[in-house]
Design an enzyme around this catalytic site. Sequence first.
Site: not given
Ligand code: BDR
Length: 321
Positions: A246
Amino acid sequence: MPAQSLIIDCDPGVDDAVALFLAFAAPELEVLAVTTVAGNVPGRLTQRNARIVRQIAGREDAPVFGGAERPLKRPPAGAGAFHGAEGLGDLEPFEPTGIVGDGPAANAIVDLVMRRPEGSVAVAVLGPMTNLALAMRRERRLAERLGPVVVMGGARSEGGNITPSAEFNVWADPDAAAVVFGSGCDVVAFGLDVTHQVRATEARIAAVEAVDSAAARATASMLRFSQRVERDTVGWPTSDWGAPLHDPCPIAWLIRPELFQTRPCRIEVETASDLTRGHTAVEFRVDPATARHRWAVAADAQGVFDLIVETLKDQARGTGA
Ligand code: BDR
Ligand code: CA
């Protein structure tokens, strides 16, 4: 091209850590500061983790500022199951040596942006948007002074990862996200529609592992941890699968925008309903000439991983790490 000045607001978090390693290694970016927020794990841990990553990356010149310990109006959430109890997966945490900057993150963001030429400082928000929302409240002119705000957050056609319609970062502090998207600044949003296209397959992780540096080893450890969690908790539909990557996406876009396709739009955040809290409503029927938001719809996944590997390699050659 001069390097893009950048503040990284984050909640490390294994994928936040990968994003930080990429940004610290990239000559195209000048990391002015890292600001931290409670999100994946509590604030005292995200701040410590950012300092650990900074130390491993050999970038103690970049200040780290601690920020909000809780969302604007809601109790703190957490995503330890996806990041490990302390937030950095399998990496053995240690007490970092580098200091914490003076003052809360929101003040640091205001100071750094307002002191520099208009539009010159980009902000990457990789966790709940609390710090940037607080900074915008503190300084009303901030939105018009900001350069591009790139965020990891939101869910549309892919559905959510915390509820059927919401992604974790926006769900955790929807009120802050509503402030940021409603502020009038330019936002490029990398939601699950695009980050789910960028998967850390076995071959891609192996390519990171082949780079001989402390930053690359730590990056690979984060990716391996996410691979295991994805396998155990979400599932593994094909042999060539991988966990989604992500937070590095907005950083990769700042370095190589051509790796992504984005569409002009207007993004609004659901704050009232419990059922759809944190949903990002993306309206594409806008005038592209005046639209302030863009929604990422497609990524060159192999290109993103090649960028990470090449950038870490170049850094290793340069520093002899
Ligand atoms: C996002 O949520 C967090 O757990 C990760 O770091 C990322 O920023 C993904 O949904
Ligand atoms: Ca994050």
